[in-house]
Design a protein around this motif. Structure first.
Motif, short mmCIF file in Angstrom:
data_model
loop_
_atom_site.label_atom_id
_atom_site.label_comp_id
_atom_site.label_asym_id
_atom_site.label_seq_id
_atom_site.Cartn_x
_atom_site.Cartn_y
_atom_site.Cartn_z
N UNK A 6 49.84 35.50 52.33
CA UNK A 6 48.47 35.21 52.78
C UNK A 6 48.28 35.68 54.21
N UNK A 7 47.09 36.22 54.51
CA UNK A 7 46.72 36.57 55.88
C UNK A 7 45.21 36.78 55.97
N UNK A 8 44.59 36.16 56.96
CA UNK A 8 43.19 36.42 57.30
C UNK A 8 42.24 36.27 56.12
N UNK A 9 42.39 35.19 55.37
CA UNK A 9 41.47 34.91 54.28
C UNK A 9 41.72 35.69 53.01
N UNK A 10 42.84 36.42 52.96
CA UNK A 10 43.17 37.20 51.77
C UNK A 10 44.56 36.83 51.24
N UNK A 11 44.69 36.93 49.93
CA UNK A 11 46.00 36.79 49.28
C UNK A 11 46.43 38.18 48.84
N UNK A 12 47.64 38.56 49.22
CA UNK A 12 48.18 39.87 48.85
C UNK A 12 49.27 39.66 47.80
N UNK A 13 49.12 40.32 46.67
CA UNK A 13 50.05 40.16 45.56
C UNK A 13 50.73 41.48 45.23
N UNK A 14 52.05 41.45 45.11
CA UNK A 14 52.82 42.61 44.64
C UNK A 14 53.35 42.28 43.25
N UNK A 15 53.34 43.25 42.34
CA UNK A 15 53.67 42.97 40.95
C UNK A 15 54.73 43.91 40.39
N UNK A 16 55.28 43.50 39.26
CA UNK A 16 56.21 44.34 38.54
C UNK A 16 55.54 45.50 37.83
N UNK A 17 54.22 45.59 37.90
CA UNK A 17 53.48 46.71 37.32
C UNK A 17 53.29 47.84 38.32
N UNK A 65 49.96 46.77 44.17
CA UNK A 65 49.71 45.78 45.21
C UNK A 65 48.21 45.50 45.19
N UNK A 66 47.85 44.20 45.24
CA UNK A 66 46.45 43.80 45.17
C UNK A 66 46.08 42.95 46.39
N UNK A 67 44.81 43.04 46.78
CA UNK A 67 44.24 42.15 47.78
C UNK A 67 43.20 41.29 47.09
N UNK A 68 43.32 39.96 47.24
CA UNK A 68 42.43 39.01 46.58
C UNK A 68 41.71 38.16 47.61
N UNK A 69 40.48 37.81 47.33
CA UNK A 69 39.77 36.86 48.17
C UNK A 69 40.38 35.48 47.96
N UNK A 70 40.80 34.83 49.06
CA UNK A 70 41.52 33.56 48.94
C UNK A 70 40.63 32.45 48.40
N UNK A 71 39.33 32.55 48.59
CA UNK A 71 38.43 31.51 48.13
C UNK A 71 38.11 31.57 46.66
N UNK A 72 38.05 32.78 46.10
CA UNK A 72 37.61 32.93 44.71
C UNK A 72 38.60 33.62 43.80
N UNK A 73 39.56 34.35 44.37
CA UNK A 73 40.49 35.13 43.56
C UNK A 73 39.95 36.50 43.19
N UNK A 74 38.78 36.86 43.68
CA UNK A 74 38.19 38.16 43.38
C UNK A 74 39.07 39.29 43.92
N UNK A 75 39.28 40.33 43.10
CA UNK A 75 40.09 41.48 43.53
C UNK A 75 39.27 42.33 44.51
#
Length: 460
Positions: free
Chosen positions: A178-189, A192-202
Motif C-alpha cells: 500500500x502507498x498513497x491511497x493505492x494498493x499495488x498487487x503482483x500476481x503469478x499471472x 502488476x496492478x494498481x487498485x484504488x484502496x477505497x473501492x478496489x477499482x483497477x
C-alpha cells in the motif's frame, strides 16, 4: 527436509529431464561401485576385510549446530521502548524492513476472525502477508483475489479478482503493498496492478516479464517486484510504465515463494533464488555491489538451494540478510563489503531491534545474533514435531516479529508463541484456528496472523 515450505520447482523441458535421469543413473551406479569393498568383493566372491577400529565420522555431512558464544553469556539483551505504528504498509512493514519494538498488549487476546478468501490447496499456496493502512487491511488469497477488511472489526469492504479476463486457470504467488491511497498487487499471472484502496477499482494493469511469487515494494514513486526468473523490475507507481529492470542468474529450482526488495533512498537490495544479493541504484537499476549467500560447502540436496526467502533488512549503513543454504551476513550498504558472516541458515526475515537480530533457523530454532559482530547470544529450540517420539508431523515456524517487547512466532501446528527477547523462553501461548506458514504482522496495537485456510485472526 529443512523446511516443509521447501517445494522444489522442476523444469518441464523433456530434454533436461532426460539429462537429469541419465545423470542420476550414472551417479547411482558410481555410488554402487565406490560404496565400499564389501559390495565389490561380494560380487567377485572374495571375503571382505574387517572394518578398521575407531569411530566412523561422516565427513561429507555437516552437522554443525548453532551454539551461543561464551563471550556473550554475561551480556544482557536489551530492546528499545515499544512504539505504536499506525501502518504495516509493505512486506516487512516498511520498505527497509525495519520496525524495532512495536506496541502491543502484554497479554493480547483473540479480538476477531475473518475470511480473506481461498486458503492453500494441493495446487496453490497462500504466500503473501496482509498489509494495514488507513484503517483497512488488504490481503491476497491463494486464488489471486485481493480483499479489503475493516481494521477494527474484520468486516469485508470489497474483494476483486486480479486474474486477466482471458485467464481461466489459477496461478500461485503474489502479494500486495500500500502507498498513497493505492494498493499495488503482483500476481503469478506475470502482472502488476494498481487498485484504488477505497473501492478496489483497477487503475492500471501492466504485463511484465514473468510471474511474481512475492509482494511488491513501493518507495520513491516506484513499484519494485522480483519475478520467478530472478528479474527485479521497477515500474512507475503513477501509470505502471517500466523504468528499469535487472537480471540475476536464472535458477531452475528454488523454494516456493519469493522475497521482496528492500529499498532506501539510495539503494535497492534485491535477493534472488540463486543466492545472489544485489545492491542496485533506485533511479536506474545499475549495480552498486554484488554478494552471494550460496553455501561454499554443499552437504545435501536442500543445502544446494541457495534461495534467499527472508527479506533483507537495512539499518544504519548495513544490510542484513540470511539465505537458506546456511549463511547469514552483514554488508556495508555503501560499498558492499562484508562486515561479518555466520553459519546460520533460514527462510524467515531477521528481525532487528536494538543491538540484536532475531531469526528462526532452518532447524526451527530462534536465535539472537549480535548486530555488531554476528556472534550468537542465545538459541531457543522450538517444537519440531507434533509427535516428538516418532518424529512425525513436522512443524514449521514463521517470524519472529517483536511487539510488546516479545518475539512472536506462528506455527504450522496452530500455535502463536510469544518469547522473551532476553533468553528465548516462551512466555505466552495462543491458539490459532489452523496452522500458519506466514509471519505475524502488527499495526495499531494489534497483531494479525493469516492462517493457511484463509482465516485472518486479530489479537489485541
Amino acid at each position: 527436509m529443512t523446511t516443509q515450505q521447501a517445494i522444489i520447482r522442476k523444469t518441464t523441458d523433456t530434454k533436461s529431464r532426460n539429462i537429469r535421469r541419465t545423470a542420476l543413473l550414472s551417479a547411482s551406479l558410481l555410488a554402487v561401485f565406490l560404496g565400499g569393498c564389501d559390495t565389490i568383493d561380494s560380487w567377485m566372491g572374495k571375503t571382505a576385510d574387517p572394518p578398521l577400529p575407531g569411530k566412523r565420522v561422516a565427513v561429507l555431512q555437516r552437522e554443525r549446530k548453532v551454539e551461543p558464544d561464551a563471550q556473550l553469556a554475561a551480556v544482557t539483551v536489551t530492546v528499545p521502548p515499544a512504539v505504536a505504528n499506525a501502518a504495516w504498509s509493505q512486506p516487512g512493514g516498511t520498505p527497509d524492513h525495519l520496525l524495532g519494538n512495536l506496541a502491543l498488549s502484554a497479554s493480547p487476546s483473540d479480538a476477531w476472525r475473518a475470511d480473506i478468501g481461498s486458503g492453500s490447496s494441493s495446487s496453490r499456496a497462500l504466500l503473501g502477508t496482509p498489509v494495514i493502512a488507513d484503517g483497512r487491511i488488504f490481503a491476497m488469497d491463494a486464488d489471486s483475489h485481493v480483499s479489503a477488511l475493516n481494521e477494527r472489526s474484520g468486516q469485508s469492504l470489497w474483494r476483486i479478482d486480479t486474474r486477466p479476463e482471458s485467464e481461466r486457470g489459477g496461478a500461485t504467488g503474489g502479494g500486495v503493498a500500500y502507498a498513497d491511497g493505492r494498493v499495488y498487487a503482483a500476481t503469478g499471472f506475470a502482472e502488476v496492478l494498481s487498485l484504488d484502496a477505497g473501492s478496489g477499482k483497477v487503475l492500471w494493469r501492466k504485463r511484465i516479464a514473468g510471474p511474481v511469487r512475492g509482494a511488491p515494494t513501493v518507495a520513491g514513486g516506484r513499484v519494485m517486484v522480483i519475478t520467478l526468473d530472478n528479474q527485479t523490475i521497477a515500474l512507475s507507481a503513477d501509470d505502471g510504465s517500466i523504468q528499469w529492470s535487472h537480471q540475476g542468474i536464472l535458477e531452475t529450482a528454488g523454494l516456493l515463494g519469493a522475497a521482496s526488495p528492500a529499498v532506501t533512498g539510495t539503494l535497492v537490495v534485491a535477493p534472488y533464488s540463486s543466492g545472489e544479493l544485489f545492491g542496485l541504484r533506485p533511479e536506474n537499476g545499475r549495480v552498486a555491489w554484488q554478494e552471494s549467500l550460496a553455501a561454499i560447502r554443499r552437504t545435501g540436496q536442500l543445502s544446494n538451494l541457495a534461495d534467499i526467502r527472508g527479506l533483507p533488512v537495512v539499518d544504519r549503513g548495513a544490510v542484513y540478510a540470511i539465505g537458506h543454504s546456511g549463511r547469514m551476513v552483514a554488508i556495508d550498504e555503501r560499498i558492499g563489503a562484508r562486515i561479518w558472516e555466520t553459519e546460520i541458515g533460514g527462510v524467515n526475515t531477521p528481525w532487528l531491534a536494538g543491538d540484536y537480530l532475531f531469526t528462526v533457523t532452518n532447524d526451527q530454532e530462534v536465535v539472537a545474533v549480535a548486530r555488531q559482530n554476528g556472534k550468537v547470544r542465545w538459541v531457543a529450540p522450538l517444537a519440531r514435531f507434533k509427535d516428538p517420539e516418532d518424529k512425525s508431523g513436522p512443524i514449521v515456524w514463521s517470524g519472529p516479529v517483536m511487539a510488546g517487547s516479545r518475539l512472536w512466532v506462528a506455527g504450522s501446528n496452530g500455535q502463536l508463541l510469544g518469547l522473551s527477547p532476553s533468553d528465548g523462553k516462551v512466555e505466552v501461548t495462543r491458539s490459532l484456528p489452523t496452522g500458519s506458514y506466514l509471519s505475524p504482522v502488527v499495526a495499531n496495537n494489534t497483531l494479525y496472523v493469516l492462517c493457511d485456510n484463509g482465516t485472518l485472526v486479530a489479537f489485541r
